[in-house]
Motif scaffolding. Structure first.
Motif, PDB file in Angstrom:
ATOM      1  N   ARG A   1      20.523   3.274  -9.740  1.00 46.12           N
ATOM      2  CA  ARG A   1      19.208   3.095 -10.355  1.00 46.12           C
ATOM      3  C   ARG A   1      18.279   2.474  -9.327  1.00 46.12           C
ATOM      4  N   GLY A   2      17.130   3.071  -9.164  1.00 46.45           N
ATOM      5  CA  GLY A   2      16.181   2.554  -8.182  1.00 46.45           C
ATOM      6  C   GLY A   2      15.174   3.617  -7.783  1.00 46.45           C
ATOM      7  N   PRO A   3      14.358   3.280  -6.773  1.00 39.26           N
ATOM      8  CA  PRO A   3      14.438   2.098  -5.911  1.00 39.26           C
ATOM      9  C   PRO A   3      13.882   0.861  -6.601  1.00 39.26           C
ATOM     10  N   LEU A   4      14.282  -0.304  -6.087  1.00 38.34           N
ATOM     11  CA  LEU A   4      13.904  -1.576  -6.676  1.00 38.34           C
ATOM     12  C   LEU A   4      13.210  -2.459  -5.639  1.00 38.34           C
TER      13      LEU A   4
ATOM     14  N   PRO B   1       0.849  -1.192   0.000  1.00 39.05           N
ATOM     15  CA  PRO B   1       0.000   0.000   0.000  1.00 39.05           C
ATOM     16  C   PRO B   1       0.880   1.236   0.000  1.00 39.05           C
ATOM     17  N   GLY B   2       0.704   2.125  -0.945  1.00 37.40           N
ATOM     18  CA  GLY B   2       1.650   3.223  -1.113  1.00 37.40           C
ATOM     19  C   GLY B   2       1.305   4.467  -0.322  1.00 37.40           C
ATOM     20  N   ARG B   3       1.946   4.653   0.796  1.00 34.84           N
ATOM     21  CA  ARG B   3       1.863   5.934   1.487  1.00 34.84           C
ATOM     22  C   ARG B   3       2.944   6.880   0.978  1.00 34.84           C
ATOM     23  N   ILE B   4       3.955   6.305   0.331  1.00 33.91           N
ATOM     24  CA  ILE B   4       5.063   7.097  -0.185  1.00 33.91           C
ATOM     25  C   ILE B   4       5.087   6.923  -1.690  1.00 33.91           C
ATOM     26  N   ALA B   5       4.930   7.999  -2.424  1.00 35.06           N
ATOM     27  CA  ALA B   5       4.885   7.913  -3.874  1.00 35.06           C
ATOM     28  C   ALA B   5       6.279   7.639  -4.429  1.00 35.06           C
ATOM     29  N   VAL B   6       6.392   6.638  -5.283  1.00 33.87           N
ATOM     30  CA  VAL B   6       7.650   6.295  -5.923  1.00 33.87           C
ATOM     31  C   VAL B   6       7.413   6.230  -7.422  1.00 33.87           C
ATOM     32  N   SER B   7       8.194   6.966  -8.173  1.00 38.59           N
ATOM     33  CA  SER B   7       8.052   7.007  -9.624  1.00 38.59           C
ATOM     34  C   SER B   7       8.758   5.822 -10.267  1.00 38.59           C
ATOM     35  N   GLU B   8       8.017   4.912 -10.891  1.00 36.40           N
ATOM     36  CA  GLU B   8       8.623   3.767 -11.551  1.00 36.40           C
ATOM     37  C   GLU B   8       9.453   4.206 -12.752  1.00 36.40           C
ATOM     38  N   GLN B   9       9.010   5.239 -13.415  1.00 38.52           N
ATOM     39  CA  GLN B   9       9.750   5.728 -14.571  1.00 38.52           C
ATOM     40  C   GLN B   9      11.126   6.247 -14.162  1.00 38.52           C
ATOM     41  N   ALA B  10      11.168   7.028 -13.082  1.00 36.28           N
ATOM     42  CA  ALA B  10      12.442   7.543 -12.600  1.00 36.28           C
ATOM     43  C   ALA B  10      13.333   6.420 -12.086  1.00 36.28           C
ATOM     44  N   ALA B  11      12.736   5.397 -11.476  1.00 35.95           N
ATOM     45  CA  ALA B  11      13.506   4.296 -10.925  1.00 35.95           C
ATOM     46  C   ALA B  11      14.176   3.463 -12.002  1.00 35.95           C
ATOM     47  N   ALA B  12      13.695   3.546 -13.230  1.00 42.14           N
ATOM     48  CA  ALA B  12      14.227   2.723 -14.314  1.00 42.14           C
ATOM     49  C   ALA B  12      15.457   3.326 -14.984  1.00 42.14           C
ATOM     50  N   ARG B  13      15.832   4.544 -14.635  1.00 30.63           N
ATOM     51  CA  ARG B  13      16.972   5.169 -15.306  1.00 30.63           C
ATOM     52  C   ARG B  13      18.135   5.367 -14.343  1.00 30.63           C
ATOM     53  N   TRP B  14      19.336   5.373 -14.919  1.00 30.77           N
ATOM     54  CA  TRP B  14      20.542   5.617 -14.136  1.00 30.77           C
ATOM     55  C   TRP B  14      20.651   7.098 -13.808  1.00 30.77           C
ATOM     56  N   GLN B  15      21.099   7.379 -12.579  1.00 29.84           N
ATOM     57  CA  GLN B  15      21.317   8.751 -12.146  1.00 29.84           C
ATOM     58  C   GLN B  15      22.705   8.878 -11.518  1.00 29.84           C
TER      59      GLN B  15
ATOM     60  N   GLY C   1      12.410   8.894  -4.497  1.00 35.39           N
ATOM     61  CA  GLY C   1      11.836   8.482  -3.223  1.00 35.39           C
ATOM     62  C   GLY C   1      11.830   6.965  -3.146  1.00 35.39           C
ATOM     63  N   HIS C   2      11.663   6.441  -1.958  1.00 35.54           N
ATOM     64  CA  HIS C   2      11.657   4.989  -1.814  1.00 35.54           C
ATOM     65  C   HIS C   2      10.826   4.594  -0.603  1.00 35.54           C
ATOM     66  N   LEU C   3      10.541   3.311  -0.514  1.00 35.02           N
ATOM     67  CA  LEU C   3       9.874   2.735   0.642  1.00 35.02           C
ATOM     68  C   LEU C   3      10.933   2.099   1.540  1.00 35.02           C
ATOM     69  N   PRO C   4      10.794   2.207   2.849  1.00 36.36           N
ATOM     70  CA  PRO C   4      11.751   1.550   3.734  1.00 36.36           C
ATOM     71  C   PRO C   4      11.820   0.053   3.424  1.00 36.36           C
ATOM     72  N   GLY C   5      13.021  -0.450   3.244  1.00 41.10           N
ATOM     73  CA  GLY C   5      13.211  -1.856   2.904  1.00 41.10           C
ATOM     74  C   GLY C   5      13.579  -2.087   1.451  1.00 41.10           C
ATOM     75  N   GLN C   6      13.435  -1.069   0.595  1.00 46.77           N
ATOM     76  CA  GLN C   6      13.814  -1.225  -0.800  1.00 46.77           C
ATOM     77  C   GLN C   6      15.331  -1.110  -0.973  1.00 46.77           C
ATOM     78  N   HIS C   7      15.795  -1.453  -2.185  1.00 47.90           N
ATOM     79  CA  HIS C   7      17.222  -1.366  -2.472  1.00 47.90           C
ATOM     80  C   HIS C   7      17.435  -0.686  -3.813  1.00 47.90           C
ATOM     81  N   LEU C   8      18.698  -0.515  -4.176  1.00 44.54           N
ATOM     82  CA  LEU C   8      19.039   0.091  -5.459  1.00 44.54           C
ATOM     83  C   LEU C   8      20.138  -0.717  -6.124  1.00 44.54           C
ATOM     84  N   LEU C   9      20.383  -0.411  -7.389  1.00 43.58           N
ATOM     85  CA  LEU C   9      21.496  -0.975  -8.133  1.00 43.58           C
ATOM     86  C   LEU C   9      22.525   0.125  -8.311  1.00 43.58           C
ATOM     87  N   LEU C  10      23.761  -0.159  -7.928  1.00 48.38           N
ATOM     88  CA  LEU C  10      24.840   0.830  -7.992  1.00 48.38           C
ATOM     89  C   LEU C  10      25.867   0.377  -9.022  1.00 48.38           C
TER      90      LEU C  10
END
Length: 257
Positions: free
Chosen positions: A124-127, A20-34, A60-69
Protein backbone atom coordinates in the motif's frame (compact mmCIF):
# COMPACT_ATOMS: atom_id res chain seq x y z
CA UNK A 1 15.01 -0.20 4.57
CA UNK A 2 12.32 0.52 7.18
CA UNK A 3 10.96 4.05 6.95
CA UNK A 4 9.91 6.25 9.84
CA UNK A 5 8.33 9.63 10.29
CA UNK A 6 10.46 12.71 10.64
CA UNK A 7 11.98 13.06 14.09
CA UNK A 8 11.73 16.11 16.27
CA UNK A 9 14.78 17.74 17.80
CA UNK A 10 16.97 20.76 17.86
CA UNK A 11 18.60 20.24 14.49
CA UNK A 12 15.55 19.00 12.58
CA UNK A 13 12.51 21.12 11.73
CA UNK A 14 9.34 19.72 13.27
CA UNK A 15 7.16 20.89 10.39
CA UNK A 16 6.70 18.96 7.17
CA UNK A 17 6.85 20.62 3.78
CA UNK A 18 4.58 20.53 0.76
CA UNK A 19 6.16 18.77 -2.18
CA UNK A 20 5.75 20.55 -5.53
CA UNK A 21 4.32 17.78 -7.68
CA UNK A 22 6.15 17.10 -10.90
CA UNK A 23 5.08 13.48 -10.59
CA UNK A 24 1.38 12.79 -10.24
CA UNK A 25 0.53 10.42 -7.39
CA UNK A 26 -3.02 9.23 -6.79
CA UNK A 27 -3.89 9.45 -3.08
CA UNK A 28 -6.92 7.28 -3.64
CA UNK A 29 -4.86 4.49 -5.18
CA UNK A 30 -2.23 4.83 -2.45
CA UNK A 31 -4.85 4.13 0.23
CA UNK A 32 -5.70 0.62 -0.96
CA UNK A 33 -3.84 -2.67 -0.77
CA UNK A 34 -2.55 -4.10 -4.04
CA UNK A 35 -1.05 -7.46 -4.96
CA UNK A 36 2.63 -7.31 -5.89
CA UNK A 37 4.35 -10.20 -7.66
CA UNK A 38 8.05 -10.82 -7.16
CA UNK A 39 9.77 -10.92 -10.56
CA UNK A 40 13.50 -10.63 -9.82
CA UNK A 41 16.05 -10.84 -7.00
CA UNK A 42 19.45 -9.13 -7.20
CA UNK A 43 22.18 -9.54 -4.63
CA UNK A 44 23.70 -6.16 -3.65
CA UNK A 45 25.98 -7.14 -0.74
CA UNK A 46 26.44 -10.29 1.34
CA UNK A 47 23.54 -9.18 3.57
CA UNK A 48 21.44 -7.02 1.24
CA UNK A 49 19.37 -7.76 -1.85
CA UNK A 50 17.02 -5.91 -4.19
CA UNK A 51 13.57 -7.35 -4.86
CA UNK A 52 11.73 -6.25 -8.00
CA UNK A 53 7.94 -6.40 -7.81
CA UNK A 54 5.31 -6.08 -10.51
CA UNK A 55 2.40 -3.89 -9.37
CA UNK A 56 0.26 -3.20 -12.46
CA UNK A 57 -1.86 -0.49 -10.83
CA UNK A 58 0.95 1.25 -8.94
CA UNK A 59 0.03 4.94 -8.60
CA UNK A 60 3.55 6.23 -9.10
CA UNK A 61 5.69 7.77 -6.39
CA UNK A 62 8.11 10.56 -5.57
CA UNK A 63 11.76 9.68 -4.94
CA UNK A 64 12.17 9.31 -1.19
CA UNK A 65 8.69 7.95 -0.46
CA UNK A 66 8.00 4.56 1.10
CA UNK A 67 5.29 1.92 1.18
CA UNK A 68 3.64 -0.45 3.64
CA UNK A 69 4.16 -4.13 2.85
CA UNK A 70 2.04 -6.98 4.23
CA UNK A 71 2.81 -10.70 4.36
CA UNK A 72 0.06 -13.19 5.21
CA UNK A 73 0.88 -16.71 6.40
CA UNK A 74 -1.26 -19.75 5.50
CA UNK A 75 -2.77 -19.65 9.01
CA UNK A 76 -3.86 -16.04 8.52
CA UNK A 77 -1.10 -14.43 10.58
CA UNK A 78 0.05 -11.12 9.07
CA UNK A 79 3.20 -9.05 9.40
CA UNK A 80 3.54 -5.48 8.11
CA UNK A 81 6.62 -3.33 7.59
CA UNK A 82 7.41 0.06 6.07
CA UNK A 83 10.09 0.04 3.37
CA UNK A 84 11.62 2.82 1.30
CA UNK A 85 11.23 2.62 -2.46
CA UNK A 86 14.52 2.18 -4.28
CA UNK A 87 13.20 2.49 -7.84
CA UNK A 88 12.77 5.65 -9.87
CA UNK A 89 9.20 6.86 -10.41
CA UNK A 90 9.41 6.29 -14.17
CA UNK A 91 9.57 2.51 -13.76
CA UNK A 92 5.81 2.19 -14.29
CA UNK A 93 4.16 -1.03 -13.25
CA UNK A 94 7.20 -2.12 -11.21
CA UNK A 95 8.79 -1.10 -7.93
CA UNK A 96 12.00 -2.17 -6.24
CA UNK A 97 12.83 -2.65 -2.56
CA UNK A 98 16.33 -3.18 -1.21
CA UNK A 99 16.27 -5.03 2.10
CA UNK A 100 18.87 -5.88 4.70
CA UNK A 101 18.62 -9.39 6.12
CA UNK A 102 17.70 -8.44 9.67
CA UNK A 103 18.45 -11.18 12.24
CA UNK A 104 15.14 -12.74 13.32
CA UNK A 105 13.30 -10.35 11.02
CA UNK A 106 9.94 -11.83 10.01
CA UNK A 107 9.57 -9.98 6.74
CA UNK A 108 13.18 -9.48 5.69
CA UNK A 109 13.93 -13.05 6.71
CA UNK A 110 11.17 -14.35 4.44
CA UNK A 111 12.41 -12.27 1.51
CA UNK A 112 16.01 -13.39 1.93
CA UNK A 113 15.45 -17.09 2.65
CA UNK A 114 12.12 -18.12 1.12
CA UNK A 115 10.92 -15.65 -1.52
CA UNK A 116 11.06 -16.76 -5.15
CA UNK A 117 9.90 -15.16 -8.42
CA UNK A 118 6.16 -15.63 -8.69
CA UNK A 119 5.51 -15.18 -4.97
CA UNK A 120 3.04 -12.45 -4.04
CA UNK A 121 2.79 -9.93 -1.23
CA UNK A 122 0.51 -6.96 -0.59
CA UNK A 123 1.62 -3.34 -0.76
CA UNK A 124 0.00 0.00 0.00
CA UNK A 125 1.43 3.34 -0.99
CA UNK A 126 3.24 5.47 -1.74
CA UNK A 127 3.29 7.05 1.70
CA UNK A 128 4.64 10.33 3.14
CA UNK A 129 5.85 13.41 1.29
CA UNK A 130 8.20 14.60 4.03
CA UNK A 131 11.34 13.00 2.62
CA UNK A 132 10.36 13.23 -1.04
CA UNK A 133 12.48 14.99 -3.68
CA UNK A 134 10.66 15.77 -6.94
CA UNK A 135 13.79 16.99 -8.69
CA UNK A 136 13.10 20.70 -8.52
CA UNK A 137 15.87 21.80 -6.12
CA UNK A 138 19.59 21.08 -5.57
CA UNK A 139 19.83 17.93 -3.44
CA UNK A 140 22.62 17.02 -1.06
CA UNK A 141 22.09 13.38 -0.09
CA UNK A 142 23.83 11.80 2.92
CA UNK A 143 23.29 8.18 3.90
CA UNK A 144 24.82 5.22 5.69
CA UNK A 145 24.28 1.51 5.15
CA UNK A 146 20.77 0.80 3.91
CA UNK A 147 20.02 4.50 4.40
CA UNK A 148 21.18 4.89 0.82
CA UNK A 149 18.00 3.16 -0.46
CA UNK A 150 15.63 6.16 -0.73
CA UNK A 151 18.56 8.33 -1.83
CA UNK A 152 19.22 5.94 -4.72
CA UNK A 153 15.65 6.49 -5.89
CA UNK A 154 16.54 10.18 -6.12
CA UNK A 155 19.79 9.48 -7.99
CA UNK A 156 18.00 7.21 -10.46
CA UNK A 157 15.28 9.81 -11.01
CA UNK A 158 17.93 12.47 -11.62
CA UNK A 159 19.64 10.30 -14.24
CA UNK A 160 16.54 8.98 -16.02
CA UNK A 161 15.00 12.43 -16.36
CA UNK A 162 18.32 13.99 -17.40
CA UNK A 163 17.89 16.65 -14.72
CA UNK A 164 20.45 19.44 -14.62
CA UNK A 165 19.71 20.54 -11.05
CA UNK A 166 22.80 19.78 -8.91
CA UNK A 167 22.76 16.52 -6.93
CA UNK A 168 25.49 15.04 -4.73
CA UNK A 169 25.55 11.81 -2.71
CA UNK A 170 27.79 11.20 0.30
CA UNK A 171 27.42 7.61 1.48
CA UNK A 172 29.03 5.70 4.33
CA UNK A 173 29.62 1.92 4.42
CA UNK A 174 31.73 -0.37 6.55
CA UNK A 175 33.68 -1.67 3.56
CA UNK A 176 33.56 -1.72 -0.26
CA UNK A 177 31.89 -5.15 -0.06
CA UNK A 178 29.06 -3.64 2.01
CA UNK A 179 28.50 -0.60 -0.19
CA UNK A 180 24.99 -1.01 -1.58
CA UNK A 181 24.58 -0.19 -5.31
CA UNK A 182 28.37 0.02 -5.69
CA UNK A 183 28.21 -0.78 -9.41
CA UNK A 184 25.67 2.01 -10.03
CA UNK A 185 27.33 4.84 -8.17
CA UNK A 186 28.83 7.52 -10.38
CA UNK A 187 30.69 10.82 -10.24
CA UNK A 188 27.93 12.38 -8.13
CA UNK A 189 28.89 10.03 -5.28
CA UNK A 190 31.59 10.19 -2.61
CA UNK A 191 31.95 6.98 -0.57
CA UNK A 192 33.25 6.90 3.01
CA UNK A 193 34.46 3.60 4.49
CA UNK A 194 34.52 3.09 8.25
CA UNK A 195 36.19 -0.34 8.65
CA UNK A 196 38.21 -1.09 5.49
CA UNK A 197 38.76 0.79 2.24
CA UNK A 198 40.43 0.36 -1.14
CA UNK A 199 44.15 1.02 -1.19
CA UNK A 200 44.88 4.71 -1.00
CA UNK A 201 41.57 5.67 0.60
CA UNK A 202 41.34 6.69 4.27
CA UNK A 203 39.30 4.68 6.77
CA UNK A 204 37.12 6.39 9.33
CA UNK A 205 33.79 7.85 10.28
CA UNK A 206 32.16 10.54 8.16
CA UNK A 207 33.65 13.84 9.26
CA UNK A 208 33.58 17.57 8.66
CA UNK A 209 36.24 17.12 5.97
CA UNK A 210 33.69 15.19 3.90
CA UNK A 211 30.76 17.57 4.39
CA UNK A 212 32.38 21.01 4.44
CA UNK A 213 33.58 21.01 0.79
CA UNK A 214 30.05 20.31 -0.43
CA UNK A 215 28.66 23.21 1.60
CA UNK A 216 31.49 25.48 0.45
CA UNK A 217 30.34 25.13 -3.17
CA UNK A 218 26.73 26.24 -2.87
CA UNK A 219 24.52 25.94 -5.97
CA UNK A 220 22.09 28.77 -6.74
CA UNK A 221 19.44 28.72 -4.02
CA UNK A 222 21.53 26.46 -1.78
CA UNK A 223 21.15 22.77 -0.97
CA UNK A 224 18.17 20.85 0.29
CA UNK A 225 19.81 18.19 2.49
CA UNK A 226 18.41 14.66 2.85
CA UNK A 227 19.90 12.45 5.58
CA UNK A 228 19.02 8.77 5.98
CA UNK A 229 20.45 6.16 8.30
CA UNK A 230 20.43 4.86 11.85
CA UNK A 231 19.53 7.11 14.76
CA UNK A 232 23.17 7.62 15.64
CA UNK A 233 24.24 8.34 12.09
CA UNK A 234 21.36 10.76 11.50
CA UNK A 235 22.28 12.79 14.57
CA UNK A 236 25.98 12.79 13.64
CA UNK A 237 25.40 13.79 10.00
CA UNK A 238 22.95 16.52 11.00
CA UNK A 239 25.46 18.05 13.36
CA UNK A 240 28.10 18.01 10.62
CA UNK A 241 25.72 19.77 8.23
CA UNK A 242 24.76 22.47 10.73
CA UNK A 243 28.39 23.05 11.68
CA UNK A 244 29.24 23.48 7.98
CA UNK A 245 26.52 26.12 7.57
CA UNK A 246 23.50 24.20 6.29
CA UNK A 247 20.27 25.89 7.49
CA UNK A 248 18.41 23.72 9.98
CA UNK A 249 15.11 24.20 8.17
CA UNK A 250 16.63 22.72 5.02
CA UNK A 251 17.62 19.37 6.52
CA UNK A 252 15.21 16.43 6.02
CA UNK A 253 15.87 13.27 8.01
CA UNK A 254 14.67 9.69 7.64
CA UNK A 255 15.97 7.42 10.37
CA UNK A 256 15.60 3.82 11.48
CA UNK A 257 16.65 1.59 14.34
Amino acid sequence: MPSTTAPSGSVVPATRFAVPGRIAVSEQAAARWQTATLTELRRETPHTATFRLAVPDWAGHLPGQHLLLRLTAPDGYTAQRHYSLASAPDDRGHIELTLDHVPDGEVSGWFHTQARPGDTVEVRGPLSGFFAWPGDRPALLIGAGSGVVPLMSMVRHHRLRGLTVPLRLLVSARSPEELIYASELGPETTPVFTRSAPQGMPVGRMAAAHVAPLLAEQPPGGWEAYVCGSNGFAEHASRLLVAAGQPVERIRIERFG
